[in-house]
Write a protein that holds these residues in place. Structure first.
Motif, PDB file in Angstrom:
ATOM      1  N   TRP A 164      -7.301 -11.162   1.077  1.00 14.84           N
ATOM      2  CA  TRP A 164      -7.303  -9.818  -0.013  1.00 14.84           C
ATOM      3  C   TRP A 164      -7.448  -8.554   1.364  1.00 14.84           C
ATOM      4  O   TRP A 164      -6.076  -7.637   1.253  1.00 14.84           O
ATOM      5  N   ARG A 165      -7.854  -8.940   2.324  1.00 12.48           N
ATOM      6  CA  ARG A 165      -7.937  -8.032   3.746  1.00 12.48           C
ATOM      7  C   ARG A 165      -7.010  -8.295   4.243  1.00 12.48           C
ATOM      8  O   ARG A 165      -6.350  -6.953   5.015  1.00 12.48           O
TER       9      ARG A 165
ATOM     10  N   ALA B  96      -3.654  -6.315   2.979  1.00 12.47           N
ATOM     11  CA  ALA B  96      -3.835  -5.042   2.790  1.00 12.47           C
ATOM     12  C   ALA B  96      -3.917  -4.018   3.512  1.00 12.47           C
ATOM     13  O   ALA B  96      -3.360  -2.777   4.017  1.00 12.47           O
TER      14      ALA B  96
ATOM     15  N   GLU C 140      -4.525  -0.257   4.695  1.00  9.77           N
ATOM     16  CA  GLU C 140      -5.013   0.046   2.635  1.00  9.77           C
ATOM     17  C   GLU C 140      -5.985   0.102   1.936  1.00  9.77           C
ATOM     18  O   GLU C 140      -6.473  -0.965   1.628  1.00  9.77           O
TER      19      GLU C 140
ATOM     20  N   VAL D 101      -7.864  -0.518  -1.219  1.00  9.13           N
ATOM     21  CA  VAL D 101      -7.373  -1.578  -2.405  1.00  9.13           C
ATOM     22  C   VAL D 101      -8.190  -0.883  -3.887  1.00  9.13           C
ATOM     23  O   VAL D 101      -8.889  -0.341  -4.172  1.00  9.13           O
ATOM     24  N   THR D 102      -7.350  -1.907  -4.475  1.00  6.99           N
ATOM     25  CA  THR D 102      -8.125  -1.697  -6.547  1.00  6.99           C
ATOM     26  C   THR D 102      -8.766  -2.366  -6.925  1.00  6.99           C
ATOM     27  O   THR D 102      -8.104  -3.808  -6.451  1.00  6.99           O
TER      28      THR D 102
ATOM     29  N   HIS E 113      -6.827 -12.851  -4.897  1.00  6.11           N
ATOM     30  CA  HIS E 113      -6.558 -12.386  -3.647  1.00  6.11           C
ATOM     31  C   HIS E 113      -4.753 -10.586  -3.446  1.00  6.11           C
ATOM     32  O   HIS E 113      -5.110 -10.140  -3.113  1.00  6.11           O
TER      33      HIS E 113
ATOM     34  N   VAL F 115      -5.694  -7.738  -5.345  1.00  7.64           N
ATOM     35  CA  VAL F 115      -6.074  -6.527  -5.171  1.00  7.64           C
ATOM     36  C   VAL F 115      -5.758  -6.578  -3.807  1.00  7.64           C
ATOM     37  O   VAL F 115      -5.690  -5.473  -3.630  1.00  7.64           O
ATOM     38  N   GLY F 116      -5.114  -7.126  -2.588  1.00  8.57           N
ATOM     39  CA  GLY F 116      -4.615  -6.865  -1.780  1.00  8.57           C
ATOM     40  C   GLY F 116      -3.457  -6.162  -1.870  1.00  8.57           C
ATOM     41  O   GLY F 116      -3.214  -5.224  -1.409  1.00  8.57           O
ATOM     42  N   TRP F 117      -2.300  -6.423  -2.957  1.00 13.59           N
ATOM     43  CA  TRP F 117      -1.347  -5.785  -3.604  1.00 13.59           C
ATOM     44  C   TRP F 117      -1.269  -4.875  -4.410  1.00 13.59           C
ATOM     45  O   TRP F 117      -0.357  -4.043  -4.662  1.00 13.59           O
ATOM     46  N   ASN F 118      -2.669  -4.368  -4.970  1.00 16.69           N
ATOM     47  CA  ASN F 118      -3.218  -3.118  -5.289  1.00 16.69           C
ATOM     48  C   ASN F 118      -2.083  -2.807  -6.813  1.00 16.69           C
ATOM     49  O   ASN F 118      -1.077  -1.892  -7.446  1.00 16.69           O
TER      50      ASN F 118
END
Length: 432
Positions: free
Chosen positions: A132-133, A136, A139, A141-142, A378, A381-384
C-alpha cells in the motif's frame, strides 16, 4: 548499484476458494526478490470483462489452466526477462500487446493478472515497502469503508434468492476496526435468527449465510432484524448494501425473478427496487439493472438522487473508458474495481482513477472464487479508493483481506483516517 530487473517468471497451478484451478505467477528479480500474484475468478461475469483461459474438456470440469501456464512459460516469461519491474505500466502494456485481443482471450485474463500482480508485489518488496505504501508513494491514504456480505444469493448460493449479495456497511464507525466489530455482531445475529427459524443452509461461496428464504423481501426483513438484535439502529448505525447482479436474470429490459415467479419490465423493476429503498435502510445498490440496460440504470440513478450509491460492475467491467462514458451520461455514480476483470493492475488503476475524477464512489472488490493473495486490501488503501468489498465475515480467503487492512490501519497509527460516509459519491465532488 543498478536497479534490479526481472530475471524469471514462473507459473504454477494452485487452487482457489471453490477448489478450482487457478494461476499463480512467481517473479524473481535480479536482486533476489521473489514475489507471487494469484488470479481470482468470478461466477457472475460481465460480457466485456477479461476472459480466463481454461483448458475445457471433461477433466476438472473444464477449469484446468495448463494452457495458461504454457502461455507464461513460452511467451510471457521470455518477453519480460530483463525488464524494469518498477515500470508497472510498461509491463502491463506489454502484456496487453502480446495478447493482442480486446478481452485477453488469447493469453487469458487469469494469466495476465497473475503476472501483473506478481510484478507489483516484487517491485514493492524490492524497495522494502508494504504494497500500500509503495502504491501511495508519499501521498496520504484513506482506510476504506468495508462492504460485507451477510447473506449470499444469486449464483453464489444456488439462486436461493434472486439478489446476489445482501450486505451491511457501517459508515459512521470511527475506524475500520470498529466497522468490523459491528459487522461481526450483525453476522452472528443473522446466523442465530436463521437457525432459530430453520432457514439456515450453511454458507455461500463468499462466506455469507446460505438462506432458505421464500422471498427477496424476507432476506431484507431478516437483515434489519439482525441489525437490531445486534444492538444497532438500522440506517443510523448500520446500512444495507445490495448486489442485485441483474444481468443474471435480466435482458432486453425484462427481468425474471425465479424465487417469486415474477417478471418485470424496466419500469416495474425500477418501482420494485425504489420501493425497497423507501422501506429499508439501503445505502448502496450494485447492478440494479442488466448490463444491456443503460436507460434503466440512468433512470434509477436519477430517481434515487443524492441518497444512494448506484454501482456499475457488469456494466463498467473495470474499464476507464466506460467509466468516463457513464460519468458523462450519468448512468451510475460508482464503479466496482476488480483487477482480474480488467486483466492488469494498470488498467484497473485507470478505471479507479477515472471514477475518482468523476466524483464516483470507487470500490475495490474481490471475486467469488478467491485466494490467499491480499493484494486488493493494499490496492484499496494505496489507491485511496475509499471502499472495499471482499465478501463475507467468514472463510479464510475473505478474513485474510479484512485482517490485512486492520494491520495497515494499525501501522498508520495516528495518521489513519477511516473513509466512512465520505466514501459515498454524494459526499464526493468531481475533480476540477
Amino acid at each position: 548499484m543498478t536497479d534490479p530487473v526481472i530475471l524469471t517468471v514462473h507459473a504454477r497451478r494452485i487452487w482457489d476458494s471453490r477448489g478450482r484451478p487457478t494461476v499463480e505467477a512467481e517473479v524473481l528479480l535480479s536482486d533476489g526478490t521473489l514475489a507471487r500474484g494469484i488470479a481470482p475468478a468470478g461466477a457472475s461475469r460481465g460480457s466485456r470483462e477479461a476472459v480466463d483461459r481454461r483448458d475445457g474438456g471433461p477433466r476438472l470440469g473444464g477449469f484446468d489452466v495448463q494452457d495458461a501456464l504454457a502461455s507464461v512459460r513460452d511467451e510471457i516469461a521470455p518477453m519480460l526477462a530483463g525488464r524494469d519491474p518498477f515500470d508497472q505500466a510498461a509491463i502491463d502494456f506489454a502484456l496487453v500487446a502480446l495478447d493482442g485481443t480486446p478481452n485477453k482471450r488469447r493469453l487469458g485474463g487469469n494469466t495476465t493478472v497473475a503476472v501483473s500482480l506478481a510484478v507489483l508485489h516484487a517491485a514493492a518488496a524490492s524497495r522494502g515497502l508494504a504494497l500500500w505504501r509503495y502504491l501511495a508513494e508519499d501521498e496520504p491514504v484513506t482506510i476504506p469503508l468495508p462492504e460485507i456480505q451477510i447473506f449470499g444469493g444469486g449464483v453464489h448460493a444456488g439462486r436461493r434468492t434472486d439478489i446476489q449479495d445482501f450486505m451491511v456497511m457501517a459508515p459512521k464507525a470511527g475506524s475500520f476496526a470498529e466497522a468490523l466489530e459491528i459487522t461481526a455482531e450483525v453476522y452472528r445475529a443473522a446466523g442465530a435468527i436463521m437457525a432459530e427459524r430453520g432457514l439456515l443452509q450453511g454458507v455461500a461461496d463468499e462466506g455469507g449465510w446460505w438462506p432458505a428464504f421464500s422471498s427477496n423481501e424476507q432476506a431484507l426483513d431478516t437483515l434489519v432484524m439482525a441489525i437490531e438484535r445486534a444492538g444497532y439502529v438500522p440506517r443510523d448505525d448500520v446500512a444495507i448494501s445490495l448486489d442485485v447482479a441483474a444481468s443474471e436474470f435480466g435482458r432486453d429490459g425484462r427481468y425474471r425473478l425465479g424465487l417469486e415467479g415474477r417478471e418485470f419490465d424496466r419500469d416495474a423493476m425500477a418501482d420494485y427496487l425504489l420501493g425497497w429503498c423507501e422501506r429499508y435502510p439501503i445505502l448502496s445498490i450494485e447492478d440494479p439493472f442488466s448490463e444491456d440496460d443503460a436507460e434503466g440504470l440512468k433512470r434509477f440513478t436519477a430517481a434515487v438522487g443524492d441518497s444512494i450509491q448506484v454501482i456499475g460492475d457488469d456494466f463498467l467491467v473495470t474499464n476507464a473508458a466506460l467509466v468516463e462514458q457513464a460519468a458523462a451520461e450519468q448512468t451510475v455514480n460508482a464503479v466496482l474495481v476488480k483487477v482480474n476483470q480488467a486483466g492488469t493492475v494498470t488498467e484497473a488503476k485507470a478505471a479507479c482513477e477515472a471514477g475518482r475524477r468523476a466524483g464516483f464512489g470507487t470500490i475495490v472488490s474481490a471475486r467469488s472464487g478467491e485466494t490467499e493473495d491480499v493484494a486488493i486490501a493494499h490496492l484499496a488503501v494505496g489507491w485511496n479508493a475509499g471502499q472495499l468489498k471482499v465478501g463475507s465475515f467468514a472463510r479464510s480467503e475473505r478474513m485474510a483481506k479484512w485482517n490485512e487492512v486492520l494491520r495497515i490501519e494499525e501501522a498508520l497509527g495516528a495518521k489513519a483516517r477511516f473513509a466512512g460516509l465520505d466514501a459515498m459519491p454524494f459526499r464526493r465532488r468531481p475533480a476540477a
